[in-house]
Design a protein around this motif. Structure first.
Motif, short mmCIF file in Angstrom:
data_model
loop_
_atom_site.label_atom_id
_atom_site.label_comp_id
_atom_site.label_asym_id
_atom_site.label_seq_id
_atom_site.Cartn_x
_atom_site.Cartn_y
_atom_site.Cartn_z
N MET A 190 34.60 42.78 52.33
CA MET A 190 34.43 44.06 53.02
C MET A 190 33.07 44.64 52.65
O MET A 190 32.57 44.41 51.55
N MET A 191 32.49 45.39 53.56
CA MET A 191 31.15 45.92 53.34
C MET A 191 31.04 47.33 53.92
O MET A 191 31.52 47.60 55.02
N PHE A 192 30.39 48.22 53.17
CA PHE A 192 30.20 49.60 53.60
C PHE A 192 28.73 49.97 53.47
O PHE A 192 28.07 49.63 52.49
N ASP A 193 28.23 50.69 54.46
CA ASP A 193 26.82 51.08 54.53
C ASP A 193 26.65 52.49 53.97
O ASP A 193 27.27 53.45 54.45
N GLY A 248 48.71 36.37 48.63
CA GLY A 248 48.41 35.41 47.57
C GLY A 248 46.95 35.34 47.18
O GLY A 248 46.54 34.41 46.48
N LYS A 249 46.15 36.31 47.61
CA LYS A 249 44.72 36.28 47.28
C LYS A 249 44.53 36.71 45.83
O LYS A 249 45.17 37.64 45.35
N SER A 250 43.63 36.03 45.11
CA SER A 250 43.40 36.35 43.71
C SER A 250 42.11 37.12 43.48
O SER A 250 41.91 37.68 42.39
N HIS A 251 41.23 37.16 44.47
CA HIS A 251 39.95 37.85 44.30
C HIS A 251 39.50 38.48 45.59
O HIS A 251 39.66 37.90 46.66
N LEU A 252 38.96 39.69 45.50
CA LEU A 252 38.45 40.40 46.67
C LEU A 252 37.09 40.99 46.33
O LEU A 252 36.92 41.62 45.28
N SER A 253 36.11 40.79 47.20
CA SER A 253 34.76 41.31 46.98
C SER A 253 34.46 42.42 47.98
O SER A 253 34.58 42.23 49.19
N VAL A 254 34.06 43.58 47.46
CA VAL A 254 33.75 44.75 48.28
C VAL A 254 32.29 45.13 48.03
O VAL A 254 31.88 45.25 46.86
#
Length: 306
Positions: A190-193, A248-254
């Motif tokens: 996910m990405m925020f400006d 079942g996701k182990s990592h999330l990058s924001v």
């Protein structure tokens, strides 16, 4: 292996021994394992390791060992590995962080550090000695990661993939700040400006500082749109994170981006990471442009932007 042997191995405490040549990313690996829930100890004298591991451990452990250790020798480390391998209460894994000699030399040249094996000589002398010294350990490695063409984020993601403990009820969240001028980091979910927020770059006394400084964070937070923006992002993430756990996701990058990756995105990243941690999530932070300035792996020195 018999059923009894399998049960004994499953009950054994997981211990990851992290080593490799200086500059190859050993410290990055230790930090990544700590973020994954491992108890980490760096450069404990080799003679104390068996005593440390005597008995059941409350959680998996990562031990960093390198040539700076006052008791270090390849023979001593191999003997320790053999001893721990025979210990029924320990499930040992060797993680060897490696890199090409030319990359190690470049990193030392950029950081102007002295090599621990050649403090009074050129870094390439120490690099060659260390590669030769660690060759027997490299051959024993269970996992070898070559960081030559990796960023810190790449290294951490690979370690998370290989050493995550597979607990479905925990999710590692990495919150990034970055500069749009340098492009969007790979692997963001996910990405925020943040470029609509008040820019401290145009305030002379704030320009040389970063979003880690209270004055800069206060300037960004004073924007009338800041509070609602951060609040809405927090609500969105707290809504989405449990759904990712269920998948079942182990990592999330924001990611949070601004023009130069020094002020606004850093301040927002710090704020959001704190909010998520307070809500009980396992959070780590990465400030890409500040890391580049500090010449952290891979050690590229560049001027910051707005």
């Amino acid at each position: 292996m018999s059923d009894e042997g399998k049960a004994t191995r499953e009950a054994a405490s997981r211990v990851v021994l992290v080593t490799g040549p200086s500059g190859a990313g050993r410290s990055t690996a230790i930090a990544a394992l700590e973020d994954l829930g491992y108890e980490t100890i760096d450069n404990l004298p080799l003679s104390l390791v068996p005593r440390l591991l005597d008995g059941a451990l409350s959680q998996p452990m990562a031990l960093g060992i390198d040539v700076r250790n006052r008791e270090f020798s390849a023979i001593a480390l191999i003997e320790l590995i053999d001893r721990l391998t025979r210990t029924p209460t320990v499930r040992l894994e060797i993680l060897f962080m490696d890199a090409r000699a030319d990359v190690l030399l470049r990193r030392y040249s950029e950081t102007r550090r002295r090599h621990p094996l050649s403090p009074g000589d050129a870094p390439e002398v120490g690099i060659a000695q260390e590669i030769d010294l660690l060759a027997p350990i490299r051959a024993r490695a269970d996992v070898l990661i070559d960081s030559s063409d990796m960023t810190i984020h790449d290294c951490r993601a690979e370690i998370a993939r290989l050493f995550d403990m597979g607990q479905r009820d925990r999710l590692a969240v990495t919150v990034h700040s970055f500069s749009y001028k340098r492009g969007v980091p790979r692997g963001l979910d996910m990405m925020f400006d943040c470029r609509f927020l008040a820019n401290p770059h145009w305030v002379p006394e704030l320009r040389p500082l970063s979003g880690l400084d209270a004055a800069v964070a206060g300037h960004v937070a004073a924007d009338t749109r800041y509070e609602e923006f951060v609040s809405r992002v927090r609500e969105l993430l707290l809504f989405l994170l449990p759904a990712h756990v269920e998948e079942g996701k182990s990592h999330l990058s924001v990611g949070f981006g601004c023009t130069g990756g020094q002020h606004r995105s850093v301040a927002v990243t710090e704020s959001v990471a704190k909010m998520l941690a307070e809500a009980g999530w396992h959070v780590s932070k990465r400030h890409r442009e500040l890391e580049r300035q500090a010449q952290v792996l891979p050690g590229v020195k560049e001027a910051s932007g707005a």
